[in-house]
Design a protein around this motif. Structure first.
Motif, PDB file in Angstrom:
ATOM      1  N   LYS B 147       0.826  -1.205   0.000  1.00  0.00           N
ATOM      2  CA  LYS B 147       0.000   0.000   0.000  1.00  0.00           C
ATOM      3  C   LYS B 147       0.865   1.262   0.000  1.00  0.00           C
ATOM      4  CE  LYS B 147      -3.458   1.220   2.651  1.00  0.00           C
ATOM      5  NZ  LYS B 147      -4.676   1.813   2.276  1.00  0.00           N
ATOM      6  N   GLU B 151       1.194   4.020  -2.899  1.00  0.00           N
ATOM      7  CA  GLU B 151       0.905   5.424  -2.615  1.00  0.00           C
ATOM      8  C   GLU B 151       2.100   6.293  -3.029  1.00  0.00           C
ATOM      9  OE1 GLU B 151      -0.538   5.727   1.402  1.00  0.00           O
ATOM     10  OE2 GLU B 151      -1.055   7.844   1.105  1.00  0.00           O
ATOM     11  N   ASP B 154       2.010   6.718  -6.653  1.00  0.00           N
ATOM     12  CA  ASP B 154       1.017   7.703  -7.095  1.00  0.00           C
ATOM     13  C   ASP B 154       1.575   9.125  -7.020  1.00  0.00           C
ATOM     14  OD1 ASP B 154      -0.856   5.796  -7.649  1.00  0.00           O
ATOM     15  OD2 ASP B 154      -1.834   5.915  -5.684  1.00  0.00           O
TER      16      ASP B 154
END
Lengths: 228, 249, 644
Positions: B147, B151, B154
């Motif tokens: 995760k 992130e 991103d």
């Protein structure tokens, strides 16, 4: 420059001041609107006048009120400073802009909305706050104690429909200012979280409608009362 | 389709510049926006006029070199880069206004070409992990939750085009800066220099003359890579906690 | 001229280690006395500039883009190979070496390729340490996928943007050195020539793209990290600015150019949609992991598709020809790039192309979507599908994608020895700009590996060996050599501007591209190549007499920039044709129609062509001289590549 002044003069620091003063003023609004709800009590202003005296004499409240003045001044001064800096960051604008497709009008016009609110604030303070502190108010007695009859001034003032209109309109602008400012203050502080941000945004929307509406309802109520 | 183009022409940085109108005809809807400009330039060149200068390179939406403020929006009406914008997003007979990015920190060099080296200087101020080549641990010795890695990705997907600055009413570079701050703040590799980095990058950002953030969200809405303003919140958090706890006086 | 590849003695696996030990070192205190010029800031350039600066050398880095971060390495999608064997599926340095040698159709140096495989593992470590957000498993460890003809999962990736993430990693390392003052950055600056003093590369002449100023920069060594020359075809997946100018000018100053005809045509690109097309867009090869390539079985059905009377979805399963699966049952849709591309071309030549131009085949995800669900496919390829839809206007979840091969990568480049030095002392070539590691065909996810290997882990060692042997004295830029080079550059610019002809630069570039694509593209033959050579010669003289370059030198002038680059592409085009013509065999990205097996596969001639062609420039208007470096294979057995 010390690290404090350096931080506060950075673009993030300036926004931090805007955010903190803004949040404080939001809290102030909560107190202000709650206290003023006493205008709706049908006692010819007794509760309101007692409350007004408490607010102007209690030492703790006094300190708080100074903080409020500082917050207002800080909010205004820093908004001017950042606005000027922001203008400098883009001296030549675009000929065609479709900003409405990427952001809310209120978010782009906080300066304008804030200025209107500020003008209203001057009128408002001059009418009531100044009168309460230094004006020549009539005096009433409850249980043998003397109180300045602020209520009578308020009642008199809001018998004037133009002033009522001014207050209602001003509250619309306050609402618009808050509709962006509330959630924005949290974002600036870095308080953005998957779980809580939607709640903050929702709360901000509710707040920006309910609080100004309550404020606006007071002059309307007093005006209607004055008609009877 | 036929179009009328209103394009900003400016000979060089010291020239005042002005809009000039051009007509292009028989534009196919399958053309990219830049190919449409190629057609115009070929037309101009054949007439002996100076072609319209604009930045572009990869033409596949990743190098971040293309810019252009088209009809009031950075990279035009779609949320993509100008090179990936296609003419099917326009109507026959439309008037298309094309302007350069406008910001003090992005001075115009010629026509629609601006200088974005301010972004490079911000990265130079701290947008890296200070590791020399060689002597690093095995890649799998630094486990990172999926995760977190996602992130960080991103945030890292930023192409440095400057659309965020162009879109922002304050010409603020917060989205760009915060994307890099976030990427490295999220990853374990970035922890060592975490405080120093954000302080230096923010201070360089200010020195370049970018504006402050009004949280309008325009940057996120216009970012061709969909970088979120949560990055800005993270940068603010990082910055405030860094200045309070670091020992830089 | 004898080409000394300087391949170290000893067993394959020890060559690099031993060589590193045998090379001379520069004392840390002396490193700061040396200056190194790095041209290009892609994976090879940025990593080299950063690593050399970290060592203490003074670096000047040049790029024509407005920022080093924009170099075209950024566009690489799929991934980067490394022999980590994290997946426990039998990978090893030797296997990566073997796959790369075989994939390159046995036209690469064993020692170079082995070194590449060896340092591949360090690259991943380095990039992770820099904060490159590679894809990970839920346990927090790195994820791998299989890619482009490999039977093990050794490809590390960052969604479909691996090149971007790796380049930003190298760019961040470079930025750090800029901040440290060890690298001086020259963006929007184009290299116009290499300057040789006493036969050694001693600097470059550049043009400032904003002001037009022509300037000299001196250094003790010059590194060309300027990428490939795919734009000689006008249409390619290269960036618009990618060019051969730096490499070509070096070539004309004495650096040999190797195997220029080895061109990689990538099978999965978005087809050309019309004459307006300015560039081609690659769809990552990873799509072939789930997409099935097909065309209709009959020409009649294909014609209906082209006319638009039916769509792909109207064609029944039994009327579809999954030609890659049919011809190569064991590799199927995952055959190497050259094989996939050539087969797409062959099937379209049969009249079975599926779009308006007849130059496209389907890449169909229907079965994958039915098997794994749309959500799973979206998670894997979402950004690629969006990009496809953005460009073509078609939804690939509903209709199969249409793809066609396009020029993507050039295996050829400047000849370099094991130390990455060209035939000019002090002049190095790294990454796609050199010819070294991919032979006649590059495997998927190997370009990123090579660029970073050269920059991070090879040149920082080998350059010391050279610098340690030359004096540290500063090199002046007011010498005759620099002055002459500057004057030549200025004269050439003026010459271009003064032609004031009638046709634009793009006119000539498109013409050149068409010649190259038609006669020196996916399939070549002697007749076509001879024709092409004559056409290019004519084109060259037309260009120099009738090109129209607008504006002046003293300004930002994109028309001049292009003219300067296209002039070099034309000359390179001729050499590519020469190279393709002389190589009477088919191998990898070089397919000569005369040399194929009865099944239509590439037929090598190891007896006569197991060598590196290294072309030597002898002077304007003269034919180039062919030098050869024999390829010696001591560890692998040369076989015909088979993916059946």
């Amino acid at each position: 420059m010390s690290w404090v002044t350096k931080t506060l003069s950075s673009s993030l620091g300036k926004k931090l001041i805007m955010s903190l003063t803004g949040l404080f003023l939001i809290i102030f609004l909560v107190g202000h609107v709650t206290g003023n709800l006493q205008l709706f009590i049908n006692d010819d202003g007794q509760a309101f006048n007692i409350y007004a005296k408490f607010m102007t004499t209690n030492p703790a409240v006094k300190i708080l009120s100074y903080v409020t003045y500082i917050a207002i001044i800080g909010h205004v001064v820093y908004s001017i400073i950042t606005t000027l800096a922001n203008k400098k960051a883009r001296p030549i604008g675009y000929q065609t802009s479709r900003a409405s497709t990427n952001s809310a009008w209120t978010s782009r016009n906080m300066g304008v909305l804030g200025t209107i609110v500020l003008i209203f604030l001057v009128v408002h303070l001059q009418g009531f706050w100044y009168e309460m502190h230094w004006g020549n108010l009539p005096v009433v007695q409850y249980d043998g104690e003397e109180y300045k009859d602020l209520y009578s001034i308020v009642k008199f003032a809001f018998a004037e429909p133009l002033l009522v209109l001014l207050y209602v309109v001003a509250m619309v602008f306050l609402g618009l200012h808050l509709s962006h400012g509330f959630a924005s203050a949290f974002q600036t502080l870095g308080l953005n979280h998957k779980k809580y941000t939607p709640a903050i945004v929702f709360l901000g929307r509710v707040f920006s409608v309910v609080v100004p509406a309550l404020f606006a309802s007071m002059p309307i109520y007093l005006y209607i009362s004055s008609l009877n | 389709m036929n179009l009328t183009l209103k394009i900003w022409r400016q000979k060089n940085n010291s020239d005042k510049g002005a809009f000039k109108e051009y007509k292009v005809e028989h534009i196919s809807k399958d053309m990219s926006f830049l190919e449409m400009l190629d057609v115009l330039n070929e037309q101009l060149a054949n007439k002996g006029e100076d072609p319209v200068h604009f930045d572009h390179d990869c033409r596949e939406g990743i190098c971040g070199m293309c810019s252009l403020y088209i009809n009031g929006k950075p990279h035009g009406p779609e949320q993509t880069t100008t090179c990936q914008l296609h003419m099917r997003s326009f109507q026959d007979g439309e008037v298309v206004t094309i302007e350069p990015w406008r910001a003090t920190a992005f001075p115009v060099l010629k026509d629609l070409v601006v200088n974005r080296s301010a972004f490079d200087r911000i990265i130079q101020a701290g947008g890296y992990v200070s590791v020399n080549t060689g002597g690093v641990p095995d890649a799998n010795e630094i486990p990172i939750p999926k995760k977190i890695a996602d992130e960080a990705f991103d945030s890292a997907t930023c192409i440095g085009c400057g659309a965020c600055v162009a879109a922002c009413k304050n010409a603020s570079a917060m989205l760009f800066v915060s994307a890099k701050v976030s990427q490295l703040a999220l990853l374990p590799q970035g922890q060592v220099e975490r405080k120093e980095r954000v302080e230096r990058m923010v201070s360089q950002m200010d020195a370049e003359g970018f504006g402050a953030c009004s949280n309008t969200g325009a940057c996120e809405a216009e970012c061709p890579k969909g970088i979120s303003v949560t990055n800005i919140a993270r940068m603010n958090r990082e910055y405030f906690s860094a200045v309070v706890t670091s020992d830089n006086i | 001229m004898i080409l000394d590849s300087k391949i170290p003695e000893g067993p394959l696996a020890e060559k690099w280690t031993k060589h590193k030990f045998n090379m001379k070192l520069v004392n840390p205190a002396n490193k700061r006395k040396y200056e190194v010029i790095v041209v290009g800031t892609g994976l090879a350039g940025a990593s080299a500039a950063a690593s050399l600066a970290e060592l203490g050398y003074n670096v000047k880095a040049f790029c024509f883009q407005d920022s080093p971060r924009r170099a075209h390495s950024i566009a690489a999608q799929g991934g980067i190979n490394a022999a980590k064997n994290y997946q426990n599926d039998g990978d090893s340095i030797y296997r990566l070496f073997y796959d790369t040698i075989k994939g390159g159709d046995y036209r690469a140096r064993e020692a170079n390729v082995y070194r590449l495989a060896e340092v591949s593992v360090s690259i991943i470590d380095q990039c992770v340490a820099q904060g490159v957000p590679f894809a990970r498993e839920y346990g927090g460890l790195l994820s791998n996928r299989s890619f482009g003809g490999a039977q093990v999962s050794r490809t590390f990736y960052a969604r479909g943007q691996t090149g971007q993430q790796l380049l930003l990693g190298a760019y961040s390392a470079l930025s750090r050195q800029v901040a440290n003052g060890k690298v001086k950055l020259y963006p929007r600056t184009e290299m116009m020539d290499v300057v040789l003093v006493d036969g050694k590369a001693r600097g470059i002449v550049t043009r400032n793209l904003i002001t037009g100023a022509v300037e000299s920069h001196s250094a003790h060594a010059v590194l060309l990290c300027t990428g490939g020359y795919g734009n000689v075809f006008f249409l390619s997946t290269n960036a618009m600015g990618s060019n051969v100018t730096a490499a070509w000018r070096a070539h004309k100053k004495g650096a040999f150019f190797s195997n220029p005809s080895y061109t990689q045509i990538h099978p999965t690109c978005i087809p050309v949609s019309g004459d307006h097309q300015s560039k081609l867009t690659l769809m990552s090869e990873s799509l072939r992991n789930d997409g099935r390539v097909w065309v209709p079985k009959t020409v009649e059905t294909a014609e209906k598709l082209r006319k638009g009377t039916i769509t792909a979805n109207d064609i029944k399963e039994e009327d579809r020809d999954y030609f890659l699966e049919r011809k190569y049952p064991s590799f199927g849709n995952l055959v190497p790039r050259d094989v996939a591309s050539r087969n797409a071309k062959l099937i379209c030549d049969e009249g079975k192309g599926v779009n308006e131009t007849g130059e496209a085949v389907f890449l169909d995800f229907r079965d994958a979507i039915n098997r794994d669900g749309e959500a799973a496919i979206r998670a894997k390829y979402g950004n690629l599908f969006d990009m496809y839809q953005q460009i073509t206007g078609y939804n690939p979840y509903k209709f199969p994608m249409m793809i066609y091969p396009a020029v993507h990568y050039t295996m050829g480049g400047l000849w370099v020895d094991f130390n990455l030095m060209t035939s000019v002392p002090g002049l190095y070539a790294l990454g796609e700009a050199n010819f070294s590691d991919h032979g006649a065909n590059r495997l998927g996810a190997s370009a990123l590996m090579q660029g970073l290997a050269d920059g991070y882990f090879v040149v920082p060692y080998t350059i010391g060996d050279y610098l340690a042997q030359i004096p540290q004295t500063k090199i002046p830029t007011d010498s005759v050599e620099f002055q002459k080079a500057e004057k030549d550059v200025k004269d050439r610019i003026q010459k271009l501007i003064n032609i004031k002809g009638e046709k634009t630069v793009d006119f000539y570039h498109k013409k050149l591209g068409k010649i190259m694509w038609d006669y020196c593209g996916m399939a070549r033959n002697e007749e076509g190549l001879r024709k092409a050579k004559a056409m290019i010669k004519t084109l060259k003289s037309e260009f120099w007499s009738n090109v129209k370059v607008l504006g002046t030198n003293e300004e930002l002038n994109q028309s001049l920039e292009k003219a300067n680059r296209v002039a070099d592409f034309i000359e390179l085009g001729e050499l590519m044709v020469d190279d393709a013509l002389h190589r009477n065999e088919s191998c990898g990205g070089h397919f000569r129609e005369e040399y194929q097996t009865p099944e239509g596969e590439a037929m090598r001639d190891d007896e006569n062509f197991a060598y590196v062609a290294a072309w030597e420039f002898l002077g304007e208007g003269q034919e180039e001289k062919l030098n050869t470096e024999p390829l010696v294979f001591e560890n692998v057995k040369l076989t015909q590549r088979s993916y059946k």
